[in-house]
Design an enzyme around this catalytic site. Structure first.
Site, PDB file in Angstrom:
ATOM      1  N   ASN A 276      60.384  18.967  50.028  1.00  0.00           N
ATOM      2  CA  ASN A 276      58.680  19.364  49.508  1.00  0.00           C
ATOM      3  C   ASN A 276      58.716  20.699  49.530  1.00  0.00           C
ATOM      4  O   ASN A 276      58.799  21.864  50.623  1.00  0.00           O
ATOM      5  CB  ASN A 276      57.934  19.091  50.574  1.00  0.00           C
ATOM      6  CG  ASN A 276      57.780  17.274  50.153  1.00  0.00           C
ATOM      7  OD1 ASN A 276      58.673  17.079  49.045  1.00  0.00           O
ATOM      8  ND2 ASN A 276      56.580  16.902  51.531  1.00  0.00           N
ATOM      9  N   ASP A 303      64.298  26.629  55.642  1.00  0.00           N
ATOM     10  CA  ASP A 303      63.369  25.651  55.191  1.00  0.00           C
ATOM     11  C   ASP A 303      64.537  24.182  55.779  1.00  0.00           C
ATOM     12  O   ASP A 303      64.546  23.067  55.304  1.00  0.00           O
ATOM     13  CB  ASP A 303      62.670  24.688  54.425  1.00  0.00           C
ATOM     14  CG  ASP A 303      61.530  24.127  54.374  1.00  0.00           C
ATOM     15  OD1 ASP A 303      61.132  23.424  55.225  1.00  0.00           O
ATOM     16  OD2 ASP A 303      61.574  23.009  53.610  1.00  0.00           O
ATOM     17  N   HIS A 307      66.754  15.728  59.267  1.00  0.00           N
ATOM     18  CA  HIS A 307      66.861  13.837  58.745  1.00  0.00           C
ATOM     19  C   HIS A 307      68.109  13.010  59.193  1.00  0.00           C
ATOM     20  O   HIS A 307      69.079  13.553  58.746  1.00  0.00           O
ATOM     21  CB  HIS A 307      66.027  13.296  57.435  1.00  0.00           C
ATOM     22  CG  HIS A 307      65.093  14.235  57.118  1.00  0.00           C
ATOM     23  ND1 HIS A 307      64.002  13.842  58.294  1.00  0.00           N
ATOM     24  CD2 HIS A 307      64.184  14.359  56.608  1.00  0.00           C
ATOM     25  CE1 HIS A 307      62.554  14.491  57.576  1.00  0.00           C
ATOM     26  NE2 HIS A 307      62.914  15.493  56.480  1.00  0.00           N
TER      27      HIS A 307
END
Length: 422
Positions: A276, A303, A307
């Protein structure tokens, strides 16, 4: 003491670009000159290599507290060092959110143990609720460097206006994630590829550039400084340029993934390419590059969004979290997709990855000078490397695994200490 010999010393602040030696004593650069001799110094032979200020990345997620299965401050710092980054600014979307002084102090205490410089934003609103603005004054006094609800767009114009006024009163600024949820479909998939290949409504361009338009105009009205995070659309660049021409205090960043590739990578790399805002079209990619060339966009920031592999390895791509690990590929993506094709000079790339982000926050970083900070990266700008899963980060969710990219970091030095290779 460390003596760096025969490197191509590049400093965006002074525009120095010459083969020289650099002598470091303690946490400072004490001399930059040709043919320095110092018997007691550790010598690094930088022949054929670039010697530049340590990179400054103002947009990282280190997931501490609460999500340390993805990353923690220590592994994030290792990833930064491996990527040539000596200064980072963390985002506040931890668990709990960095909305109060107690949580902020815990995070900063953990950050202080690391060898690179780690700063953090606090949230604009309490626990990202979008309604109640945090205590800017108390959080700044406790060590926050700015404010962002990154990951969650700030929907209320009224709250945004209040936050801008509070930022002004405290001589700070706000960074904003621009994706209007009311105009968006499934996040992480650009609208074109979402419709054509996945048959649902994806993340729209208008959700980004319309929200930027609202926010820069409110900032203009309040005479507040707003920083637009990871813009990705051609129209977004135009909106920011318009606001800047109007006299608004607007700065903007782009992430390496958005100037390097397009939405088609989703079909090849799967969930690793879900983020995003999403990867966009070739038109958008070229437009953000033009924004970098023209100076509308002054900062490159990763950014960095690690994960766990299990979270990204799912059958239904819409269920996977958005984001990619980025600290260890950012310099290479810049060299490969901006410098090599001739879009930017190497000096201009370095400016957007060192000096400009440091100036935005007022950090003593991003430059090489006598009596200046001993934060440096030494790298081979033309040497190719194959990107593998072997990252210093806990995560390996990169869509660039398998790519051959330019640029190999040989040494990272922070506060006068070699932190990579460590």
């Amino acid at each position: 003491m460390i003596l760096i010999k025969n490197g191509r010393v590049m400093d965006p602040k002074s525009q120095r670009d010459q083969v020289a030696d650099v002598l470091i004593d303690g946490k400072q650069i004490v001399k930059i000159a040709s043919a320095i001799e110092c018997q007691e110094a550790q010598v690094i032979d930088a022949s054929g290599l670039i010697v530049a200020p340590g990179l400054v990345d103002i947009h990282v997620h280190f997931r501490e507290p609460g999500q340390t299965h993805k990353e923690d401050i220590h592994t994030g710092a290792l990833a930064a060092a491996a990527g040539g980054v000596t200064t980072v600014v963390m985002m506040a979307n931890t668990n709990p959110v960095i909305s109060d002084v107690e949580t902020l102090q815990e995070v900063l205490a953990s950050a202080a143990k690391e060898k690179i410089h780690i700063y953090t934003n606090a949230s604009v609103t309490q626990a990202f609720n979008g309604k109640d603005v945090t205590d800017f004054k108390a959080l700044l006094e406790a060590g926050a460097v700015s404010f962002s609800d990154d990951g969650i767009p700030l929907e209320s114009s009224k709250v945004l206006k209040e936050a801008f006024d509070l930022a002004n009163a405290n001589q700070t600024f706000i960074s904003l994630h621009e994706e209007d949820p009311q105009l968006n479909g499934v996040l992480g998939f650009n609208e074109g590829i979402a419709e054509e290949h996945f048959h649902f409504c994806g993340a729209t361009g208008v959700a980004e550039y319309s929200m930027i338009a609202r926010d820069v105009m409110i900032a203009y009205d309040r005479q507040a400084h707003v920083h637009i995070q990871h813009l990705s659309k051609a129209e977004s660049v135009q909106v920011v340029a318009f606001a800047q021409q109007l006299g608004a205090k607007v700065t903007a960043e782009v992430s390496p993934q958005h100037f390097s590739t397009t939405e088609d990578l989703l079909l090849i790399a799967g969930t690793s390419a879900k983020m995003n805002p999403p990867l966009r079209t070739q038109r958008d990619r070229l437009a953000v590059i033009e924004g970098l060339k023209s100076g509308v966009i002054t900062v490159i920031a990763t950014d960095h969004a690690p994960h766990h592999k299990d979270e990204k390895t799912v059958d239904d791509m819409t269920k996977a979290p958005s984001g990619m690990t980025g600290l260890e590929t950012s310099l290479s993506l810049g060299l490969t997709h901006l410098v090599e094709p001739g879009h930017l000079t190497l000096m201009s790339l370095l400016e957007k990855m060192t000096l400009n982000p440091a100036l935005l926050y007022g950090f003593d970083a991003g430059y090489l000078a006598e009596n200046g900070p001993a934060d440096l990266v030494i790298f081979a700008d033309k040497q190719e490397r194959l990107i593998t899963e072997n990252f210093a980060s806990k995560a390996s969710n990169s869509p660039f695994i398998g790519n051959k990219l330019k640029g190999v970091v040989k040494y990272t030095i922070a506060d006068g200490e070699v932190v990579y290779p460590n």
